[in-house]
Design an enzyme around this catalytic site. Sequence first.
Site: not given
Length: 428
Positions: A255, A258, A322-323, A356, A415
């Site tokens: 990670q 990235h 996230e992970h 991934d 209504h």
Amino acid sequence: MKIYKYPTKEQWAEITERPRLDFAKLNETVATVLADVRQRGDEAVKEYELKFDKAQLDQLAVTEKEMDEAEMLVNNDLRDAIILAHHNIKVFHVSQRFVGQKIKTQEGVNCWQKSVGIERVGLYIPGGTAPLFSTVLMLATPAKIAGCKEIVLCTPPNSEDKVNPAILVAARIAGVSKIFKAGGVQAIGAMAYGTESVPKVYKIFGPGNQYVMAAKQQVSLDEVAIDMPAGPSEVCVLADRHANAEFVAADLLSQAEHGIDSQVLLITTSEEKLAEVQQEVERQLELLQRKEMAAKALENSRLVLVSTDDEMMELCNRYAPEHLVIQTDNYEQLAECVVNAGSVFLGKYACESAGDYASGTNHTLPTHGYATAYNGVNLDSYCRKITFQYLTEEGVRHIGRAVELMAEAEQLDAHKNAMSVRIKSLPQ
């Protein structure tokens, strides 16, 4: 990486803090680009492509000739890997298809839902520091299964005005309708507002840096829906004393590479394992092509030693990664305690990279703590649930008076009348 040993609860806010840019300046920059794209369309997009991606574009659309050329540039082994991944992603997402049921809430009152694919969706595929052709599969495959009629894809070209061939091959395999050479904020604006070339879409999907995330959030205020806030990537690894330090370090670095604004977090109950992982991260870092980028991300990252599994899980859920990789002997037990996470990887062999690319689960996931409220992309992300109801005379008799009373109490006379005239029409 900063080390925290037995931190107090007061330190948790610091541990779980993400890297931040100056959001005021960022949002101002994003708003300026979006407004320009909205006003000048293709011309503005081309100018920003020249400015940011050094690409001099005659047209934004990728041609069939370019698609065919890409097929020749991707070797058979990689193509087979893409096909395998596409198959697994398709199998997993097909299993998520919605099956509606007709429900009788009262005699004569029948209600049901139908799932309908969003007609036109836009996919953003990062292509700058890493051309994420795997994201094409993750986004386009469920869109196709959902029945989206038009799948529009934007991705930045290189300085030679070319899109990475693997992105184009993946797009063809997954069934993308139209592909355009546009990246960053200008791509989000083009899909949100529409230009002479790029169709206006109804919902935008895809990850990106903080500028892309800000652009998605801005256009979602009045123009188009978005999947979720998906910004810089992150991972949290939970490890006990039996964890494989080499595996843990590899997951952290997967990670970190990235981008410089990515973040990784290790939480462990073993001081010995923390030291082993730290050494292994330093060793593996030297072997990476993207070493400098990963090293910058590690400056934002933490190694944390806690006393118990309960404390480990509480801190992890506070971080809402996230992970989440759980490499402990009791991973099944800890998995039951997960409340906030995008995607979870259990045991020593389930590396984050599997998700991934090729296990089948989706890798487009909420970042920046948004896993407390958002889930990752799935088949439902591309669908709308439309509700239907049908009333018989008996149904009106069962619920008609309740409708009148509730409408009257809310002072909505029209209504009430809409039901009253139906009640009066019933045979006595």
